[in-house]
Design an enzyme around this catalytic site. Structure first.
Site, PDB file in Angstrom:
ATOM      1  N   TYR A  86       0.798  -1.227   0.000  1.00  0.00           N
ATOM      2  CA  TYR A  86       0.000   0.000   0.000  1.00  0.00           C
ATOM      3  C   TYR A  86       0.833   1.280   0.000  1.00  0.00           C
ATOM      4  O   TYR A  86       0.299   2.341   0.305  1.00  0.00           O
ATOM      5  CB  TYR A  86      -0.926   0.007   1.220  1.00  0.00           C
ATOM      6  CG  TYR A  86      -1.883  -1.154   1.258  1.00  0.00           C
ATOM      7  CD1 TYR A  86      -2.735  -1.422   0.194  1.00  0.00           C
ATOM      8  CD2 TYR A  86      -1.926  -1.998   2.359  1.00  0.00           C
ATOM      9  CE1 TYR A  86      -3.607  -2.491   0.232  1.00  0.00           C
ATOM     10  CE2 TYR A  86      -2.803  -3.068   2.407  1.00  0.00           C
ATOM     11  CZ  TYR A  86      -3.639  -3.317   1.343  1.00  0.00           C
ATOM     12  OH  TYR A  86      -4.504  -4.380   1.385  1.00  0.00           O
ATOM     13  N   TYR A 155      -3.233  -7.097   4.991  1.00  0.00           N
ATOM     14  CA  TYR A 155      -2.305  -7.790   4.095  1.00  0.00           C
ATOM     15  C   TYR A 155      -0.931  -7.930   4.751  1.00  0.00           C
ATOM     16  O   TYR A 155      -0.246  -8.941   4.575  1.00  0.00           O
ATOM     17  CB  TYR A 155      -2.194  -7.028   2.775  1.00  0.00           C
ATOM     18  CG  TYR A 155      -1.379  -7.736   1.711  1.00  0.00           C
ATOM     19  CD1 TYR A 155      -1.997  -8.526   0.745  1.00  0.00           C
ATOM     20  CD2 TYR A 155       0.009  -7.622   1.677  1.00  0.00           C
ATOM     21  CE1 TYR A 155      -1.257  -9.180  -0.230  1.00  0.00           C
ATOM     22  CE2 TYR A 155       0.761  -8.269   0.709  1.00  0.00           C
ATOM     23  CZ  TYR A 155       0.125  -9.047  -0.245  1.00  0.00           C
ATOM     24  OH  TYR A 155       0.866  -9.698  -1.204  1.00  0.00           O
ATOM     25  N   TRP A 201     -11.193  -4.824  -3.989  1.00  0.00           N
ATOM     26  CA  TRP A 201      -9.758  -4.777  -3.695  1.00  0.00           C
ATOM     27  C   TRP A 201      -8.945  -5.175  -4.921  1.00  0.00           C
ATOM     28  O   TRP A 201      -7.912  -4.560  -5.222  1.00  0.00           O
ATOM     29  CB  TRP A 201      -9.457  -5.708  -2.521  1.00  0.00           C
ATOM     30  CG  TRP A 201      -8.070  -5.627  -1.953  1.00  0.00           C
ATOM     31  CD1 TRP A 201      -7.631  -4.785  -0.975  1.00  0.00           C
ATOM     32  CD2 TRP A 201      -6.941  -6.445  -2.306  1.00  0.00           C
ATOM     33  NE1 TRP A 201      -6.303  -5.019  -0.691  1.00  0.00           N
ATOM     34  CE2 TRP A 201      -5.852  -6.034  -1.495  1.00  0.00           C
ATOM     35  CE3 TRP A 201      -6.745  -7.472  -3.218  1.00  0.00           C
ATOM     36  CZ2 TRP A 201      -4.589  -6.623  -1.578  1.00  0.00           C
ATOM     37  CZ3 TRP A 201      -5.485  -8.067  -3.306  1.00  0.00           C
ATOM     38  CH2 TRP A 201      -4.424  -7.640  -2.494  1.00  0.00           C
ATOM     39  N   ASP A 289     -14.139  -7.104  12.543  1.00  0.00           N
ATOM     40  CA  ASP A 289     -13.077  -7.159  11.543  1.00  0.00           C
ATOM     41  C   ASP A 289     -13.491  -8.103  10.418  1.00  0.00           C
ATOM     42  O   ASP A 289     -13.838  -9.261  10.663  1.00  0.00           O
ATOM     43  CB  ASP A 289     -11.787  -7.647  12.208  1.00  0.00           C
ATOM     44  CG  ASP A 289     -10.670  -7.904  11.220  1.00  0.00           C
ATOM     45  OD1 ASP A 289     -10.706  -7.335  10.117  1.00  0.00           O
ATOM     46  OD2 ASP A 289      -9.753  -8.680  11.568  1.00  0.00           O
ATOM     47  N   HIS A 323     -12.195  -3.394  10.944  1.00  0.00           N
ATOM     48  CA  HIS A 323     -10.896  -3.785  10.401  1.00  0.00           C
ATOM     49  C   HIS A 323      -9.788  -2.806  10.799  1.00  0.00           C
ATOM     50  O   HIS A 323      -8.665  -3.228  11.085  1.00  0.00           O
ATOM     51  CB  HIS A 323     -11.004  -3.888   8.879  1.00  0.00           C
ATOM     52  CG  HIS A 323      -9.822  -4.528   8.224  1.00  0.00           C
ATOM     53  ND1 HIS A 323      -9.368  -5.781   8.568  1.00  0.00           N
ATOM     54  CD2 HIS A 323      -8.998  -4.093   7.231  1.00  0.00           C
ATOM     55  CE1 HIS A 323      -8.324  -6.097   7.815  1.00  0.00           C
ATOM     56  NE2 HIS A 323      -8.076  -5.092   7.011  1.00  0.00           N
TER      57      HIS A 323
END
Length: 613
Positions: A86, A155, A201, A289, A323
């Protein structure tokens, strides 16, 4: 039966500072407690030197770009690695905080992202060896004392487990935050059902640089889900949603069981992988989450299979968060109180202080588990998961055959059913049950789901008003005895807390694609293969909730269970055609669904109830 003493005693709880808790002397395996405490941690005493856009060589000649944040001082320091797809530049603030406390923090762009070399594939097995190579490269640097830890969420939690499963010698401890599990237990496939946010995503992450569809969550891809994901076939979302060209999206779609070579290469949640993890783990997640199951599955996996005694003593924290953990005390309009926010970076620093610096700070005496109990808005400390004193209570579905909607005649009781008629509903993929609202691409808290429960394609079973509090903490399992007129369908079960004002607040859920039922294991989920579903045949489906809960159902509230066959646009619709790969299907088929709840087929939900003290 454990003997109950008629008095209480004040006992100190190790690892929680000077806090004294009122606990029953006969049983303190799970007690109301303070939140996880940072206590005394390394002071923020250093200025920080930043060395940006450095190159770290991998074994295959590819170079990954890293940013290094280190104390401005002579000597050698422990290091913390974070691997992100990211943009490493976005992780600088946290790196500086740890560098001030005597750590070298190395932020790396993942292979193929931004200016790192190689080709980007989110689930290439090369990420595993890159993690190993980065850890050992860090350990050899002049500023390194040879001890390396890792942190990072989502991730970056995956990258930690992938790295740890390769047993790099210099890795000493990990802090996986909201780490997802393997890919058929959450994302992209939630128990066989593709989650729409993972399609979002994939669009956002479809190239070396972030790809945007406009403003909004997931690069704008989440904004128009409801219309966009009605397009067929699903495999063509890369073109209909205008992803950047890549060679992995269609692998995701075409390899639709965990037996696919693509998925097996990146899997880490096997006994063979867990035994290679040599280091202790401190993991954190939230009840809301979207990647919840990774944390609890890894806790149990490490307990059973970790490669060292330290690895077999995992730690887990579960808060009332979505999350993005620990960022606010409120979720979906519910305020969880001041204890909902903890000093998480402080606690992680305390973990690293012990494992990377050798500071004797008592963290190993802390309870291995901290969970936040919603409704009570307090933390509990416990010795294990599930909580040792859990009494699993079976709640059976009942009705007179008309449990459709919240105005139907369905009810929930701990009494087994007798001779009761089944409940029927029609699932039409062209008119799917609407999922709870979201603001960030995920169901972000205890949303009021009463509007969807007013539909006839939702079966609703609710207890009478509770005459006393019922505290539910831990894993949940549903068993449905069900038939469908189709050759495949989905089963979705939700748990809600019905308040006196009529709001039905979403708490937990379990789902399963029907063809993933395992006939040899009582209808449990099998990620590796599909089974046949014959129209109108009754099968048992054992559905482990991927999203459990920790909630006090207060006196005067009601416990509710909902059943549907869609929850869109959170999950992609099952078109009910029964094809071996739904991604190729081009036509929807409406299905007649039937849920049985009689003495021979007692559909039920098993809740982990914590006895009242």
């Amino acid at each position: 039966m454990k003997r109950r003493l008629p008095f209480f005693s004040l006992l100190p709880v190790l690892g929680l500072g000077a806090g004294l808790l009122l606990v029953e002397l006969a049983d303190f395996s799970c007690v109301l407690a303070q939140p996880p405490q940072a206590g005394e941690i390394s002071p923020a005493e250093f200025e920080v030197v930043e060395e940006l856009d450095q190159k770290a060589p991998m074994r295959d000649g590819v170079e990954l770009m890293v940013d290094i944040f280190r104390p401005k001082a002579e000597g050698k320091f422990p290091a913390i690695l974070q691997q992100t797809p990211y943009n490493k530049s976005g992780q600088a603030a946290r790196a500086r905080r740890f560098a001030k406390r005597g750590y070298v923090v190395v932020n790396s762009d993942s292979r193929g992202r931004f200016n790192s070399g190689g080709q980007w594939d989110p689930f290439s097995p090369l990420h595993k060896q890159d993690g190993y190579d980065l850890v050992e490269w860090i350990a050899k640097q002049a500023w390194s004392n040879g001890n390396v830890g890792t942190y990072g969420l989502s991730y970056m939690g995956w990258t930690q487990w992938w790295t740890a499963s390769q047993s790099p010698p210099s890795l000493k401890a990990i802090v996986p935050e909201v780490a997802p599990p393997d890919h058929f237990y959450n994302c992209p496939y939630q128990n066989g059902i593709f989650v729409c946010w993972m399609v979002d995503w994939a669009g956002m992450m479809s190239a070396r640089l972030p790809h945007s569809a406009g403003p909004g969550p997931y690069g704008g891809f989440a904004v128009h889900r409801e219309a966009a994901y009605r397009n067929l076939p699903y495999i063509d979302f890369d073109t209909t949603r205008r992803h950047q060209p890549n060679d992995w999206w269609r692998k995701w779609m075409l390899q639709n069981t965990a037996e696919g070579e693509y998925w097996r290469a990146i899997a880490y949640q096997t006994p063979e992988s867990y035994v290679k993890v040599q280091v202790p783990s401190l993991a954190i997640t939230g009840w809301f989450d979207a990647n919840f199951p990774g944390t609890s599955m890894n806790y149990l996996g490490m307990k059973d299979h970790g490669g060292t005694p330290a690895a077999r003593r995992p730690r887990m924290i579960i808060g009332p968060w979505e999350h993005i953990i620990n960022s606010r005390r409120e979720a979906a309009g519910v305020d969880f109180g001041p204890e909902a926010i903890i000093d998480w970076d402080g606690y992680a620093c305390r973990w690293f202080d012990y494992h990377l610096k050798g500071r004797q700070n008592g963290i190993l005496e802390d309870p291995p588990l901290h969970v936040f109990v919603m409704g009570r808005n307090r933390w509990r400390a416990a010795q294990d998961w599930p909580l040792p004193e859990t009494k699993f209570a079976t709640y059976y579905l009942h009705s007179g055959g008309k449990a459709n909607s919240s105005t139907g005649d369905g009810w929930l009781s701990t009494q087994p059913p007798g001779g009761e008629p089944p409940d029927d509903y029609r699932y039409d993929p062209d008119d799917p049950t609407p999922s709870a609202g979201f603001t960030n691409g995920h169901i972000d808290g205890p949303r009021d789901i009463s509007p969807s429960a007013a539909r006839d394609d939702v079966l609703v079973y609710t207890t009478p008003l509770l005459t006393e509090d019922v505290e539910v903490i831990g894993p949940i399992t549903a068993t449905l005895y069900a038939s469908t007129s189709a050759r495949d369908t989905d089963w979705m079960v939700r748990l809600a807390d019905v308040h006196p004002d009529g709001r039905s607040l979403f708490l937990a859920e379990g789902v399963m694609r029907a063809r993933h039922r395992d006939p040899d294991r009582g209808g449990a989920f099998n990620p590796n293969k599909l089974s046949a579903v014959m129209p109108d045949e009754v099968y048992p489906y054992r559905i482990d909730f991927w999203r459990p809960t920790g909630n006090r159902f207060a006196k005067g509230h009601r416990i509710r269970v909902e059943i549907s066959s869609s929850y869109y646009p959170y999950y992609l619709r099952n078109l009910n055609t029964g094809e071996d790969n739904i991604a190729l299907a081009t036509r929807p088929v409406a299905a007649q669904q039937r849920i049985f709840h009689d003495s021979q087929r007692p559909s039920q939900v098993v809740l982990p109830v914590i006895p009242a003290r």
